[in-house]
Design an enzyme around this catalytic site. Structure first.
Site, PDB file in Angstrom:
ATOM      1  CG  ASN A 208       6.129   8.950   6.625  1.00 44.00           C
ATOM      2  OD1 ASN A 208       6.751   9.389   5.675  1.00 44.00           O
ATOM      3  ND2 ASN A 208       5.042   8.207   6.476  1.00 44.00           N
ATOM      4  CG  ASP A 276       2.810   0.754   9.631  1.00 42.52           C
ATOM      5  OD1 ASP A 276       2.549   0.302   8.501  1.00 42.52           O
ATOM      6  OD2 ASP A 276       3.963   0.828  10.089  1.00 42.52           O
ATOM      7  CE  LYS A 286      -6.123  24.658  16.672  1.00 44.61           C
ATOM      8  NZ  LYS A 286      -5.720  26.031  16.845  1.00 44.61           N
ATOM      9  N   PRO A 303      -5.169   0.073   6.151  1.00 44.83           N
ATOM     10  CG  PRO A 303      -6.174   0.765   4.168  1.00 44.83           C
ATOM     11  CD  PRO A 303      -5.995   1.151   5.609  1.00 44.83           C
ATOM     12  CG  ASP A 304       0.309  -3.890   4.120  1.00 46.37           C
ATOM     13  OD1 ASP A 304       0.602  -3.708   2.916  1.00 46.37           O
ATOM     14  OD2 ASP A 304       1.156  -4.090   5.001  1.00 46.37           O
ATOM     15  CB  ILE A 305      -1.563  -0.148  -0.196  1.00 43.68           C
ATOM     16  CG1 ILE A 305      -2.335   0.882   0.638  1.00 43.68           C
ATOM     17  CG2 ILE A 305      -1.904  -0.008  -1.668  1.00 43.68           C
ATOM     18  CD1 ILE A 305      -1.838   2.292   0.498  1.00 43.68           C
ATOM     19  CG  PHE A 322      10.670   0.668  -1.858  1.00 41.95           C
ATOM     20  CD1 PHE A 322      10.084   0.351  -3.076  1.00 41.95           C
ATOM     21  CD2 PHE A 322      11.865   1.369  -1.861  1.00 41.95           C
ATOM     22  CE1 PHE A 322      10.685   0.706  -4.274  1.00 41.95           C
ATOM     23  CE2 PHE A 322      12.480   1.744  -3.045  1.00 41.95           C
ATOM     24  CZ  PHE A 322      11.890   1.410  -4.256  1.00 41.95           C
ATOM     25  CE  LYS A 336       8.388  -4.686   6.729  1.00 41.27           C
ATOM     26  NZ  LYS A 336       8.836  -3.317   6.959  1.00 41.27           N
ATOM     27  CE  LYS A 340       4.327  -5.094   4.439  1.00 43.54           C
ATOM     28  NZ  LYS A 340       3.705  -3.783   4.566  1.00 43.54           N
TER      29      LYS A 340
HETATM   30  O1  C5P Z   1       5.724   0.090   6.395  1.00 46.47           O
HETATM   31  P1  C5P Z   1       6.253  -1.210   5.859  1.00 46.47           P
HETATM   32  O2  C5P Z   1       7.693  -1.438   6.202  1.00 46.47           O
HETATM   33  O3  C5P Z   1       5.370  -2.391   6.169  1.00 46.47           O
HETATM   34  O4  C5P Z   1       6.227  -1.007   4.274  1.00 46.47           O
HETATM   35  C1  C5P Z   1       6.693  -2.034   3.425  1.00 46.47           C
HETATM   36  C2  C5P Z   1       6.034  -1.898   2.088  1.00 46.47           C
HETATM   37  O5  C5P Z   1       4.620  -1.970   2.248  1.00 46.47           O
HETATM   38  C3  C5P Z   1       6.294  -0.622   1.307  1.00 46.47           C
HETATM   39  O6  C5P Z   1       6.409  -1.007  -0.043  1.00 46.47           O
HETATM   40  C4  C5P Z   1       5.044   0.212   1.542  1.00 46.47           C
HETATM   41  O7  C5P Z   1       4.772   1.052   0.444  1.00 46.47           O
HETATM   42  C5  C5P Z   1       3.975  -0.848   1.686  1.00 46.47           C
HETATM   43  N1  C5P Z   1       2.886  -0.490   2.599  1.00 46.47           N
HETATM   44  C6  C5P Z   1       1.619  -0.365   2.101  1.00 46.47           C
HETATM   45  N2  C5P Z   1       0.561  -0.082   2.923  1.00 46.47           N
HETATM   46  C7  C5P Z   1       0.760   0.075   4.235  1.00 46.47           C
HETATM   47  C8  C5P Z   1       2.060  -0.056   4.773  1.00 46.47           C
HETATM   48  C9  C5P Z   1       3.094  -0.318   3.917  1.00 46.47           C
HETATM   49  O8  C5P Z   1       1.429  -0.491   0.879  1.00 46.47           O
HETATM   50  N3  C5P Z   1      -0.265   0.335   5.025  1.00 46.47           N
END
Ligand code: C5P
Length: 400
Positions: A208, A276, A286, A303-305, A322, A336, A340
């Site tokens: 991105n 995501d 390749k 994974p959503d960190i 963020f 969000k 989260k």
């Molecule tokens: O992409 P998104 O809008 O959900 O991101 C919101 C927050 O979640 C950001 O702080 C981003 O660093 C965090 N995030 C994350 N892991 C992901 C997607 C987003 O930690 N897979």
């Protein structure tokens, strides 16, 4: 005060070099260890004997001496310090630093160090005001170099104006500040930054447009308040700030692993633009353009960190996310924050027309449990400074 701190002190060639001797005395009096380096020009102004005697430690003068087996290599010498100080820093040294030269011991150490660098410029008024010096100064500041002085006053060359080196006591104070003596002293803060790269095959990836500028500025601002910062960064275009622990990662899964490994922390800020999704099956070779038609990529969720850390058994006391949005910014970010499980959400509009993603400015809303604040559009460094101050106030219970 500075007990156990190690200062690599580079003495450049200017009449103000004599002030470096007084600085050595102040540093040692405060408990710091001083490793002195004298440039060839510096040795015209102070003697190697006086420098070594005051420092109580071997003086380094020649790059090639350090290749001798018994000597410390220049990489090691530049890394063993907590801070590198250049005093006096001449116009020539500033130019070499700004240009990345490494043609003697001092400049090689300055290029090889992974520590913060503080310079105390000293030169004639005209040399200081010369556009070339001012250009170099701006470059060095942008590179994260700390600058103390020069001051106005009478100079040894008989002229009057800016160019006089800061006094030893002022350089000493700047060293204290650079060595993390702020409100966040002793606090560990984790910052994620940059994009992630999710491989498709060995040569292609999904990414991105995040530059890492906001996360980098934030890590630097937290460091400047005294925090011990662990900076977990994806492949960003902005270089990581000096004076923080940097962990480089590529993918979201690697970022999660690095983040979990960096816990516990007092606070964590998730400024990274994490992908995501990733490609479910990364090709081992390749992918070829052949007669079998267009490839179809199947995706898997990353994974959503932020969400993981918000519910972690080692959850930091303050977790900040963020939210980069392109529509309904505040409503999406408020939802969000709850989804989260983080404490604060820093929301911004990254629609292309705003120029925020990849730009130098940001306009954010700070969303907390108690409400939403709309901050004006500011340089990313200023957003970072304000957010760092808020984090410090929260952690210490002291007002900003
Ligand atoms: O992409 P998104 O809008 O959900 O991101 C919101 C927050 O979640 C950001 O702080 C981003 O660093 C965090 N995030 C994350 N892991 C992901 C997607 C987003 O930690 N897979």
């Amino acid at each position: 005060m500075l007990a156990d701190k190690r200062i690599l002190l580079i003495i450049g060639g200017g009449i103000a070099a004599y002030k470096a001797l007084e600085l050595i005395r102040l540093l040692r009096g405060a408990g710091a260890a001083v490793s002195p380096v004298l440039t060839r020009a510096g040795a015209q102004f102070v003697t190697p004997l006086s420098v070594a005697a005051l420092a109580g430690s071997p003086l380094h003068q020649d790059l090639f001496d350090l290749t001798a087996e018994a000597e410390m290599g220049h990489i090691q010498l530049s890394r063993a310090a907590d801070l590198v100080v250049v005093t006096p820093c001449t116009a020539d040294l500033m130019a070499k630093m700004a240009g990345g030269h490494a043609d003697d011991l001092a400049t090689t150490l300055l290029m090889a160090t992974d520590k913060r660098v503080l310079i105390a410029p000293a030169m004639n008024v005209r040399m200081w005001e010369h556009p070339a010096t001012q250009r170099n100064l701006a470059r060095l500041r942008a590179d994260g170099v700390l600058v103390t002085g020069p001051t106005h006053g009478d100079m040894a060359c008989g002229e009057h104006g800016p160019g006089r080196m800061a006094e030893p006591a002022d350089i000493f104070a700047a060293i204290g500040a650079a060595l993390h003596d702020g409100p966040l002293k002793g606090r560990r803060i984790l910052v994620t930054s940059g994009p992630t790269h999710e491989p498709i095959d060995p040569v292609r990836y999904i990414a991105n447009r995040s530059s890492g500028a906001q996360g980098t500025a934030l890590a630097a601002a937290l460091r400047d308040l005294g925090a011990k910062v662990t900076f977990v960064t994806g492949p960003a275009t902005v270089p990581p700030p000096p004076g923080v622990q940097v962990l480089h990662v590529e993918t979201a899964r690697q970022m999660l692993e690095a983040v979990e490994g960096a816990l516990p922390a007092d606070a964590a800020v998730f400024a990274a633009a994490v992908a995501d999704w990733r490609v479910a099956q990364e090709a081992t070779q390749k992918m070829k353009k052949d007669a079998s038609g267009l490839p179809v990529l199947a995706f898997a969720e990353n994974p959503d960190i932020l969400a993981t850390v918000s519910r972690h058994r080692l959850r930091p006391g303050l977790v900040v996310g963020f939210a980069a949005e392109t529509e309904n910014v505040i409503a999406h970010a408020q939802a969000k924050r709850l989804r989260k499980g983080c404490d604060w959400m820093v929301a911004n509009d990254v629609s292309p027309a705003t120029g925020i993603m990849g730009g130098t400015e940001n306009a954010v809303h700070l969303i907390t449990e108690t409400g939403t604040e709309n901050w004006p559009r500011l340089p990313k460094t200023e957003v970072a400074a304000r957010l760092a101050a808020r984090i410090a106030a929260h952690l210490t219970g002291q007002p900003e």
